[in-house]
Design a protein around this motif. Structure first.
Motif, PDB file in Angstrom:
ATOM      1  N   LYS A   2     -32.924 -10.125 -49.471  1.00 12.13           N
ATOM      2  CA  LYS A   2     -33.920  -8.468 -49.636  1.00 12.13           C
ATOM      3  C   LYS A   2     -35.228  -8.051 -49.945  1.00 12.13           C
ATOM      4  O   LYS A   2     -35.933  -9.533 -50.272  1.00 12.13           O
ATOM      5  N   CYS A   3     -35.675  -7.748 -48.997  1.00 10.30           N
ATOM      6  CA  CYS A   3     -37.221  -8.016 -49.620  1.00 10.30           C
ATOM      7  C   CYS A   3     -37.744  -6.881 -50.615  1.00 10.30           C
ATOM      8  O   CYS A   3     -37.186  -6.160 -51.088  1.00 10.30           O
ATOM      9  N   ILE A   4     -38.720  -7.740 -51.349  1.00  8.68           N
ATOM     10  CA  ILE A   4     -38.601  -7.165 -53.060  1.00  8.68           C
ATOM     11  C   ILE A   4     -39.458  -5.590 -52.572  1.00  8.68           C
ATOM     12  O   ILE A   4     -39.204  -4.922 -53.608  1.00  8.68           O
ATOM     13  N   PHE A   5     -39.882  -5.117 -51.634  1.00 13.95           N
ATOM     14  CA  PHE A   5     -41.195  -4.067 -51.903  1.00 13.95           C
ATOM     15  C   PHE A   5     -40.005  -3.001 -51.681  1.00 13.95           C
ATOM     16  O   PHE A   5     -40.108  -1.931 -51.692  1.00 13.95           O
ATOM     17  N   CYS A   6     -39.063  -3.396 -50.599  1.00 14.41           N
ATOM     18  CA  CYS A   6     -38.147  -2.153 -50.074  1.00 14.41           C
ATOM     19  C   CYS A   6     -37.378  -1.735 -51.498  1.00 14.41           C
ATOM     20  O   CYS A   6     -36.721  -1.127 -50.834  1.00 14.41           O
ATOM     21  N   GLU A   7     -37.070  -3.272 -51.983  1.00 15.09           N
ATOM     22  CA  GLU A   7     -35.971  -2.448 -53.089  1.00 15.09           C
ATOM     23  C   GLU A   7     -36.865  -1.911 -54.197  1.00 15.09           C
ATOM     24  O   GLU A   7     -36.391  -1.538 -54.816  1.00 15.09           O
ATOM     25  N   ALA A  44     -41.353   1.932 -45.469  1.00 16.14           N
ATOM     26  CA  ALA A  44     -40.490   1.889 -44.367  1.00 16.14           C
ATOM     27  C   ALA A  44     -41.198   0.821 -44.301  1.00 16.14           C
ATOM     28  O   ALA A  44     -42.086   0.436 -44.820  1.00 16.14           O
ATOM     29  N   HIS A  45     -40.117  -0.498 -43.986  1.00 20.22           N
ATOM     30  CA  HIS A  45     -40.536  -1.735 -43.570  1.00 20.22           C
ATOM     31  C   HIS A  45     -41.114  -2.426 -42.556  1.00 20.22           C
ATOM     32  O   HIS A  45     -40.590  -1.829 -41.647  1.00 20.22           O
ATOM     33  N   PHE A  46     -42.416  -2.896 -42.686  1.00 23.20           N
ATOM     34  CA  PHE A  46     -42.972  -3.263 -41.150  1.00 23.20           C
ATOM     35  C   PHE A  46     -43.054  -5.332 -41.554  1.00 23.20           C
ATOM     36  O   PHE A  46     -43.710  -5.284 -43.110  1.00 23.20           O
ATOM     37  N   GLY A  95     -43.326 -10.175 -47.048  1.00 22.49           N
ATOM     38  CA  GLY A  95     -43.235  -9.865 -45.501  1.00 22.49           C
ATOM     39  C   GLY A  95     -43.050  -8.452 -45.160  1.00 22.49           C
ATOM     40  O   GLY A  95     -42.452  -7.800 -44.599  1.00 22.49           O
ATOM     41  N   HIS A  96     -43.637  -7.730 -46.375  1.00 16.93           N
ATOM     42  CA  HIS A  96     -43.450  -6.421 -46.287  1.00 16.93           C
ATOM     43  C   HIS A  96     -45.233  -5.660 -46.227  1.00 16.93           C
ATOM     44  O   HIS A  96     -45.436  -6.100 -46.651  1.00 16.93           O
ATOM     45  N   PHE A  97     -45.431  -5.481 -44.837  1.00 15.13           N
ATOM     46  CA  PHE A  97     -47.291  -5.001 -44.424  1.00 15.13           C
ATOM     47  C   PHE A  97     -47.199  -4.466 -45.745  1.00 15.13           C
ATOM     48  O   PHE A  97     -47.238  -3.389 -46.431  1.00 15.13           O
TER      49      PHE A  97
HETATM   50 ZN   LIG Z   1     -39.308  -4.842 -46.587  1.00 16.02          ZN
END
Ligand SMILES: [Zn+2]
Length: 130
Positions: A2-7, A44-46, A95-97
């Motif tokens: 999982k993307c930690i920034f999205c979390e 949003a994820h980029f 890996g999240h801008f």
């Molecule tokens: Zn993300």
């Protein structure tokens, strides 16, 4: 994985969010490199600068600008370094801008502009339309 920034955006991981709007968040990183160090992300994820759409990039950069003006107006900083790593080869760690805001003051002793001294022109053309 999982993307930690999205979390963080979803509220599934604890974070210290300082400013927020509809599309962006500014929060303190776990490791603060300088006083006031912030990370700004789109909700949003980029992955990086090469895949973020131009509207989202504009929103992020406008949000960065607003954060900098807040830091300047309310916390007495006079300058900023904005830092982005895009791609593993550029030492991107999450890996999240994201854009790092490093607030600066006169004679704060911080060297945020390393002298690399190994550059040469790699471009085959000049003045071409993009
Ligand atoms: Zn993300």
């Amino acid at each position: 994985v999982k993307c930690i920034f999205c979390e963080i955006v979803k509220g599934n991981l604890p974070s210290n969010v300082i400013w927020e709007n509809e599309n962006c968040l500014a929060f303190t990183p776990l490791e603060m490199e300088v006083n006031g160090h912030l990370l700004v992300i789109p909700k949003a994820h980029f992955n990086d600068v090469t895949d973020i759409d131009t509207d989202s990039l504009s929103e992020v950069m406008n949000f960065v600008k607003e954060c900098c003006n807040k830091i300047k107006g309310e916390y007495g900083y006079t300058g900023f370094n904005l830092l982005n790593a895009s791609g593993k080869s550029a030492q991107q760690s999450v890996g999240h801008f994201h854009i790092h805001i490093l607030p600066r003051k006169e004679e704060d002793g911080i060297e945020a502009w390393p002298k690399l001294g190994v550059g040469e022109n790699i471009y085959a053309t000049s003045h071409n339309k993009l």
